[in-house]
Scaffold this active site. Structure first.
Site, mmCIF file in Angstrom:
data_model
loop_
_atom_site.group_PDB
_atom_site.id
_atom_site.type_symbol
_atom_site.label_atom_id
_atom_site.label_comp_id
_atom_site.label_asym_id
_atom_site.label_seq_id
_atom_site.Cartn_x
_atom_site.Cartn_y
_atom_site.Cartn_z
ATOM 1 N N PHE A 1 -3.697 3.309 15.591
ATOM 2 C CA PHE A 1 -4.159 4.372 14.693
ATOM 3 C C PHE A 1 -5.415 3.903 13.979
ATOM 4 O O PHE A 1 -5.655 2.699 13.841
ATOM 5 C CB PHE A 1 -3.075 4.696 13.656
ATOM 6 C CG PHE A 1 -2.107 5.737 14.145
ATOM 7 C CD1 PHE A 1 -1.178 5.422 15.116
ATOM 8 C CD2 PHE A 1 -2.152 7.030 13.645
ATOM 9 C CE1 PHE A 1 -0.300 6.374 15.607
ATOM 10 C CE2 PHE A 1 -1.272 7.998 14.115
ATOM 11 C CZ PHE A 1 -0.346 7.676 15.093
ATOM 12 N N ASN B 1 0.850 -1.203 0.000
ATOM 13 C CA ASN B 1 0.000 0.000 0.000
ATOM 14 C C ASN B 1 0.882 1.249 0.000
ATOM 15 O O ASN B 1 2.099 1.154 0.059
ATOM 16 C CB ASN B 1 -0.968 -0.033 1.189
ATOM 17 C CG ASN B 1 -0.236 -0.056 2.517
ATOM 18 O OD1 ASN B 1 0.482 0.877 2.852
ATOM 19 N ND2 ASN B 1 -0.387 -1.140 3.264
ATOM 20 N N LYS C 1 8.938 -17.860 -9.548
ATOM 21 C CA LYS C 1 8.236 -16.805 -10.268
ATOM 22 C C LYS C 1 7.118 -17.431 -11.114
ATOM 23 O O LYS C 1 7.363 -18.390 -11.862
ATOM 24 C CB LYS C 1 9.228 -16.076 -11.170
ATOM 25 C CG LYS C 1 8.609 -14.917 -11.897
ATOM 26 C CD LYS C 1 9.605 -14.243 -12.829
ATOM 27 C CE LYS C 1 8.868 -13.283 -13.732
ATOM 28 N NZ LYS C 1 9.436 -13.195 -15.047
ATOM 29 N N ASP D 1 -4.008 -5.873 5.273
ATOM 30 C CA ASP D 1 -5.002 -6.723 5.935
ATOM 31 C C ASP D 1 -4.868 -8.173 5.484
ATOM 32 O O ASP D 1 -5.133 -9.091 6.241
ATOM 33 C CB ASP D 1 -6.412 -6.220 5.629
ATOM 34 C CG ASP D 1 -6.734 -4.956 6.427
ATOM 35 O OD1 ASP D 1 -6.173 -4.806 7.532
ATOM 36 O OD2 ASP D 1 -7.529 -4.120 5.945
ATOM 37 N N LYS E 1 -9.917 -3.902 19.447
ATOM 38 C CA LYS E 1 -8.503 -4.280 19.411
ATOM 39 C C LYS E 1 -7.880 -4.330 20.807
ATOM 40 O O LYS E 1 -6.729 -4.736 20.951
ATOM 41 C CB LYS E 1 -7.734 -3.308 18.516
ATOM 42 C CG LYS E 1 -8.289 -3.282 17.079
ATOM 43 C CD LYS E 1 -7.210 -3.058 16.066
ATOM 44 C CE LYS E 1 -7.774 -3.193 14.667
ATOM 45 N NZ LYS E 1 -6.729 -3.389 13.669
ATOM 46 N N ASP F 1 -3.154 -9.568 13.391
ATOM 47 C CA ASP F 1 -3.291 -8.163 13.806
ATOM 48 C C ASP F 1 -2.271 -7.888 14.905
ATOM 49 O O ASP F 1 -2.363 -8.419 16.010
ATOM 50 C CB ASP F 1 -4.723 -7.887 14.285
ATOM 51 C CG ASP F 1 -4.978 -6.400 14.404
ATOM 52 O OD1 ASP F 1 -4.256 -5.739 15.175
ATOM 53 O OD2 ASP F 1 -5.881 -5.903 13.711
ATOM 54 N N ILE F 2 -1.292 -7.049 14.583
ATOM 55 C CA ILE F 2 -0.180 -6.801 15.516
ATOM 56 C C ILE F 2 -0.673 -6.018 16.736
ATOM 57 O O ILE F 2 -0.339 -6.342 17.880
ATOM 58 C CB ILE F 2 0.953 -6.043 14.787
ATOM 59 C CG1 ILE F 2 1.468 -6.904 13.629
ATOM 60 C CG2 ILE F 2 2.088 -5.697 15.742
ATOM 61 C CD1 ILE F 2 2.310 -6.172 12.625
HETATM 62 N N1 CTP Z 1 -2.971 -3.010 12.643
HETATM 63 C C1 CTP Z 1 -2.058 -3.974 13.023
HETATM 64 N N2 CTP Z 1 -2.018 -5.162 12.357
HETATM 65 C C2 CTP Z 1 -2.861 -5.429 11.346
HETATM 66 C C3 CTP Z 1 -3.799 -4.442 10.959
HETATM 67 C C4 CTP Z 1 -3.823 -3.251 11.622
HETATM 68 O O1 CTP Z 1 -1.273 -3.732 13.936
HETATM 69 N N3 CTP Z 1 -2.794 -6.590 10.730
HETATM 70 C C5 CTP Z 1 -3.044 -1.757 13.397
HETATM 71 C C6 CTP Z 1 -2.518 -0.545 12.655
HETATM 72 O O2 CTP Z 1 -1.136 -0.362 12.863
HETATM 73 C C7 CTP Z 1 -3.340 0.567 13.274
HETATM 74 C C8 CTP Z 1 -4.673 -0.091 13.498
HETATM 75 O O3 CTP Z 1 -4.380 -1.464 13.669
HETATM 76 O O4 CTP Z 1 -2.828 0.944 14.518
HETATM 77 C C9 CTP Z 1 -5.573 0.139 12.322
HETATM 78 O O5 CTP Z 1 -6.510 -0.849 12.284
HETATM 79 P P1 CTP Z 1 -7.315 -1.316 10.982
HETATM 80 O O6 CTP Z 1 -8.295 -2.330 11.439
HETATM 81 O O7 CTP Z 1 -6.394 -1.692 9.896
HETATM 82 O O8 CTP Z 1 -8.075 -0.056 10.667
HETATM 83 P P2 CTP Z 1 -8.048 0.970 9.515
HETATM 84 O O9 CTP Z 1 -6.796 0.931 8.732
HETATM 85 O O10 CTP Z 1 -8.353 2.249 10.185
HETATM 86 O O11 CTP Z 1 -9.228 0.520 8.540
HETATM 87 P P3 CTP Z 1 -10.550 -0.373 8.598
HETATM 88 O O12 CTP Z 1 -11.266 -0.080 9.872
HETATM 89 O O13 CTP Z 1 -11.269 0.069 7.413
HETATM 90 O O14 CTP Z 1 -10.060 -1.804 8.534
#
Ligand code: CTP
Length: 401
Positions: free
Chosen positions: A324, A208, A286, A276, A342, A305-306
């Site tokens: 964030f 991204n 390849k 995601d 979260k 999700d970290i």
């Molecule tokens: N995050 C993470 N690991 C992931 C996805 C997200 O640590 N696999 C963290 C990002 O670093 C950020 C927060 O989760 O702190 C954002 O969450 P996310 O669910 O990705 O939300 P948005 O990007 O705001 O979008 P959406 O709600 O549309 O998914």
């Protein structure tokens, strides 16, 4: 405050020695006393007279100078400072430090000192990248020697690459954080930043457009306040922030592994735009075009999700976990729900609706969502968001808030 503190500045032989003259001036402006050792190599680039005039003190050069030894032995010289700074630090002096060689005044003072040491390496990029230099640095860092830089760019030899001595403001920030015992001294911080890169095959990937600007600025701001910061960065076009331990990763899985390995931490700030989805059927070779032109099927699976994982670490959970959220509508409600989902303590919610100009811009409009409620912040520069967040982290960790 750093005022009234004393620095022993060792200037070794590199073209960047001219920047050390400016460093002396800036330190003196802050009320810091600077005593200098000029190596034989250093004296090829700057004169003892200039160094003496700027530091307002005698310049020390010889190990076995009767007058120097009578006035002040090398042991006293190295101990009568609060901090020893080697700038520029050549590959040669780093090698001597790592090996414990003491064959001139500078290397002897470095071996004799019991004070913290900060090095600002400066050299040709091949010398910087050489396994010997990297091994020496690893040895020194394991012993607690702190490093600032080098930066990347055009070098005096005409080549381009890493090896430029850090700029004076970055060296000053590193000195401040070592001397000031800043408000986050003793605090371990973990920051994720940038995009992740999810391989489809060895040459293709999904990623991204995250620049990493906000996350890198937060890591730098926390380090300036004295925190020991580990920054876990996806692929970005930004330099590693000064005074921060930066770990480079590519995929979301690697980022998670590095984040867990960086624990324990007092505070975690997840600013990375983790993809995601990861490609669950990534191929080791390849992918080739199929006869008939059939497109390969890419199968996606959710990335770990970290932020959630860090929030669920039980006893190893950082005391403060910050995430964030990028929202375009009902910013506060969405961010509140995300905070709950979260399990983190705070969410910094970006209003990224087109009217705000946040995407690609240097300004940001955020809300800080905490258990206590929603705090709208004015539209400020991303660097100021970082600074303000860092000070809120000081309040939370030190004030128990
Ligand atoms: N995050 C993470 N690991 C992931 C996805 C997200 O640590 N696999 C963290 C990002 O670093 C950020 C927060 O989760 O702190 C954002 O969450 P996310 O669910 O990705 O939300 P948005 O990007 O705001 O979008 P959406 O709600 O549309 O998914």
């Amino acid at each position: 405050m750093a005022e009234g503190r004393r620095i022993l500045l060792i200037i070794s032989g590199g073209i960047a020695a001219y920047k050390s003259l400016d460093l002396i001036r800036r330190l003196k402006e802050r009320g810091i006393a600077v005593r200098c050792i000029l190596t034989a190599g250093g004296a090829q680039f700057v004169t003892p007279l200039t160094v003496a005039a700027l530091s307002g003190d005698k310049v020390y050069q010889e190990l076995f100078s009767l007058t120097d030894e009578a006035e002040m032995g090398h042991i006293r010289l190295s101990r009568e400072a609060d901090l020893v700074v080697v700038a520029p630090a050549t590959a040669n002096i780093l090698a001597k430090m790592a090996a414990g060689i003491a064959d001139d005044l500078a290397s002897t003072a470095l071996l004799a000192t019991d004070k913290p040491v900060l090095v600002a390496p400066a050299m040709n990029s091949m010398m910087w990248g050489h396994a010997a230099t990297q091994a020496n640095l690893a040895t020194l860092e394991a012993r607690g020697v702190r490093r600032v830089g080098p930066a990347s760019g055009e070098l005096a030899c005409g080549e381009i690459g890493p090896g430029r001595m850090a700029e004076v403001p970055d060296i000053l920030a590193a000195i401040d954080s070592l001397l000031d015992a800043g408000p986050l001294k003793g605090v371990r911080a973990l920051v994720t930043s940038g995009p992740t890169l999810e391989p489809i095959d060895p040459v293709r990937f999904i990623s991204n457009r995250s620049s990493g600007k906000q996350g890198h600025a937060i890591a730098a701001a926390l380090a300036r306040l004295g925190a020991e910061v580990t920054l876990i960065s996806g692929p970005v076009r930004l330099a590693d922030p000064a005074g921060v331990k930066t770990i480079h990763v590519e995929s979301g899985r690697e980022m998670l592994g590095a984040a867990i390995a960086a624990l324990p931490a007092d505070v975690a700030v997840c600013a990375a735009a983790v993809a995601d989805w990861t490609v669950s059927n990534a191929s080791k070779q390849k992918q080739k075009k199929q006869p008939g032109g059939a497109a390969p099927a890419i199968e996606l699976a959710l990335n770990p999700d970290i932020l959630t994982t860090l929030s669920e670490q039980g006893p190893a959970r950082p005391r403060l976990v910050v995430g964030f959220a990028a929202e375009t509508e009902t910013v506060v409600e969405h961010a509140r729900a995300k905070r709950q989902r979260k399990g983190c303590d705070w969410i910094v919610a970006n209003d990224v609706s087109p009217a705000t100009g946040t995407f690609g811009g240097d300004f940001n409009t955020v809300h800080l969502i905490t258990a206590a409620g929603d705090e709208p912040w004015p539209r400020i520069a991303k660097a100021d968001v970082a600074e303000r967040l860092a000070w809120r982290i000081v309040d939370a960790l030190k004030g128990g808030g």
